[in-house]
Motif scaffolding. Structure first.
Motif, short mmCIF file in Angstrom:
data_model
loop_
_atom_site.label_atom_id
_atom_site.label_comp_id
_atom_site.label_asym_id
_atom_site.label_seq_id
_atom_site.Cartn_x
_atom_site.Cartn_y
_atom_site.Cartn_z
N LYS A 45 0.83 -1.21 0.00
CA LYS A 45 0.00 0.00 0.00
C LYS A 45 0.86 1.26 0.00
O LYS A 45 0.55 2.24 -0.68
N MET A 46 1.95 1.21 0.76
CA MET A 46 2.82 2.39 0.82
C MET A 46 3.58 2.59 -0.48
O MET A 46 3.91 3.73 -0.85
N MET A 47 3.87 1.52 -1.20
CA MET A 47 4.57 1.66 -2.48
C MET A 47 3.74 2.53 -3.44
O MET A 47 4.29 3.31 -4.21
N GLU A 48 2.42 2.39 -3.38
CA GLU A 48 1.55 3.22 -4.22
C GLU A 48 1.70 4.69 -3.84
O GLU A 48 1.73 5.57 -4.71
N LYS A 49 1.80 4.97 -2.55
CA LYS A 49 2.00 6.35 -2.10
C LYS A 49 3.38 6.87 -2.50
O LYS A 49 3.53 8.02 -2.94
N PHE A 50 4.39 6.02 -2.36
CA PHE A 50 5.76 6.44 -2.68
C PHE A 50 5.88 6.83 -4.15
O PHE A 50 6.64 7.74 -4.50
N GLU A 51 5.15 6.14 -4.99
CA GLU A 51 5.22 6.42 -6.43
C GLU A 51 4.72 7.82 -6.78
O GLU A 51 5.07 8.37 -7.83
N THR A 52 3.92 8.41 -5.89
CA THR A 52 3.33 9.72 -6.18
C THR A 52 4.07 10.87 -5.49
O THR A 52 3.68 12.03 -5.64
N LEU A 53 5.13 10.55 -4.75
CA LEU A 53 5.86 11.60 -4.04
C LEU A 53 6.65 12.48 -5.01
O LEU A 53 7.00 12.06 -6.12
N LYS A 54 6.95 13.69 -4.57
CA LYS A 54 7.71 14.61 -5.42
C LYS A 54 9.10 14.06 -5.70
O LYS A 54 9.66 13.28 -4.89
N PRO A 55 9.69 14.42 -6.82
CA PRO A 55 11.03 13.92 -7.18
C PRO A 55 12.06 14.22 -6.11
O PRO A 55 11.99 15.24 -5.42
N GLU A 56 13.03 13.32 -5.97
CA GLU A 56 14.17 13.44 -5.05
C GLU A 56 13.79 13.21 -3.59
O GLU A 56 14.62 13.43 -2.70
N THR A 57 12.57 12.76 -3.31
CA THR A 57 12.23 12.37 -1.94
C THR A 57 13.03 11.12 -1.59
O THR A 57 13.08 10.16 -2.36
N LYS A 58 13.66 11.13 -0.40
CA LYS A 58 14.48 10.00 0.03
C LYS A 58 13.68 9.13 0.99
O LYS A 58 13.12 9.62 1.96
N ILE A 59 13.67 7.83 0.69
CA ILE A 59 12.97 6.86 1.53
C ILE A 59 14.01 5.91 2.10
O ILE A 59 14.71 5.22 1.36
N ILE A 60 14.14 5.90 3.43
CA ILE A 60 15.14 5.06 4.09
C ILE A 60 14.46 3.79 4.61
O ILE A 60 13.46 3.86 5.33
N THR A 61 15.01 2.64 4.24
CA THR A 61 14.57 1.38 4.81
C THR A 61 15.74 0.75 5.56
O THR A 61 16.90 1.14 5.39
N ILE A 62 15.42 -0.25 6.38
CA ILE A 62 16.44 -0.94 7.17
C ILE A 62 16.38 -2.43 6.86
O ILE A 62 15.30 -3.03 6.90
N TRP A 63 17.54 -2.99 6.55
CA TRP A 63 17.71 -4.41 6.23
C TRP A 63 17.26 -4.75 4.82
O TRP A 63 18.02 -5.25 4.03
N GLY A 64 15.99 -4.51 4.50
CA GLY A 64 15.48 -4.88 3.19
C GLY A 64 15.19 -3.66 2.33
O GLY A 64 14.78 -2.61 2.84
N PRO A 65 15.39 -3.76 1.02
CA PRO A 65 15.09 -2.65 0.11
C PRO A 65 13.59 -2.55 -0.16
O PRO A 65 12.82 -3.45 0.21
N LEU A 66 13.17 -1.49 -0.79
CA LEU A 66 11.80 -1.44 -1.29
C LEU A 66 11.65 -2.52 -2.35
O LEU A 66 12.58 -2.80 -3.12
N PRO A 67 10.48 -3.16 -2.44
CA PRO A 67 10.30 -4.30 -3.35
C PRO A 67 10.66 -3.96 -4.80
O PRO A 67 10.20 -2.95 -5.34
#
Length: 253
Positions: A119-141
């Motif tokens: 569900k969050m991947m859908e939101k991330f796709e709509t974020l403004k360019p150059e927004t940084k998303i930090i994950t821990i251990w695993g990458p975004l799918p």
């Protein structure tokens, strides 16, 4: 008992991550790695307590810091603590899937639930360019990270898609296949980065993480070679003999 059965003996809130809080040193490492600064709007999704928000404001001077969590008791406590420290962070009690994160320039996102992630991947796709998303251990799918300091991983929007698992693996681990040494090194990095000084069983946790990394790599077809490394066999036997924790069935699935 099977490793899955062992994990089920742990408290549910530990398995869900509800009561797992990052130590302060991890926040500082993450914020330095991402280059957090005065022009950033920082969002911590699943913030739990206020510690990350406090450090972002006091030590990294962010323009705005927002924490979101669906645990009302924790959010209320966090608001009290921020008020006591005279800090102006914003704390929101809500499911992150229902929250507006469009103003964020840096997002800390540490979740393992696949439904939430999708569900969050859908939101991330709509974020403004150059927004940084930090994950821990695993990458975004299925995504290629922009920067890695394992276990911390940064993806920037628009998200870059990996052509295959090997490409994603190379971008994260710097190798084309996983052997025992690689699995141990990255399991140890994770344990040391996320652990607290009070932890006394960090080697035990590192062994479990190492076995899971290598076995998952084997299942995905990205382990080095067809044979099970002797070191992996040794630790599987050790866990069975000393702790009655069984990993062998995972190799046959």
């Amino acid at each position: 008992m099977k490793i899955e059965e062992y994990l089920e003996t742990l408290p549910e809130n530990i398995l869900s991550g509800e009561d797992v809080q990052l130590p302060e040193k991890s926040f500082r490492e993450i914020f330095k790695f991402v280059g957090l600064g005065k022009n950033d709007v920082f969002y911590h999704l699943g913030c739990g307590n206020e510690k990350g928000i406090e450090i972002a404001i006091k030590e990294f001077n962010v323009k705005k810091a927002v924490g979101i969590d669906n645990n009302s008791e924790k959010i209320q406590d966090a608001r009290v603590h921020l008020k006591e420290r005279n800090l102006q962070g914003q704390l929101i009690c809500s499911n992150i899937e229902d929250s507006d994160i469009s103003e964020a320039s840096v997002i800390l996102f540490w979740f393992t639930d696949e439904n939430i992630i999708n569900k969050m991947m859908e939101k991330f796709e709509t974020l403004k360019p150059e927004t940084k998303i930090i994950t821990i251990w695993g990458p975004l799918p299925d995504c290629l990270p922009d920067k890695v300091n394992f276990p911390y991983i940064i993806n920037k929007t628009p998200l870059k898609r990996a052509e295959n698992m090997q490409e994603q693996l190379l971008s994260i681990f710097g190798v084309k296949c996983i052997d025992f040494v690689t699995a141990w090194e990255f399991a140890e990095r994770y344990t040391k980065s996320i652990g607290t000084p009070e932890i006394r069983n960090d080697r035990f946790l590192t062994i479990i993480q190492t076995l899971m990394i290598w076995i998952n790599a084997k299942k995905l077809g990205v382990a080095c070679g067809e044979e099970i490394p002797e070191s992996i066999q040794t630790y599987i036997k050790l866990m069975k003999m000393n702790f009655d924790i069984d990993f062998e069935h995972l190799l046959n699935e």
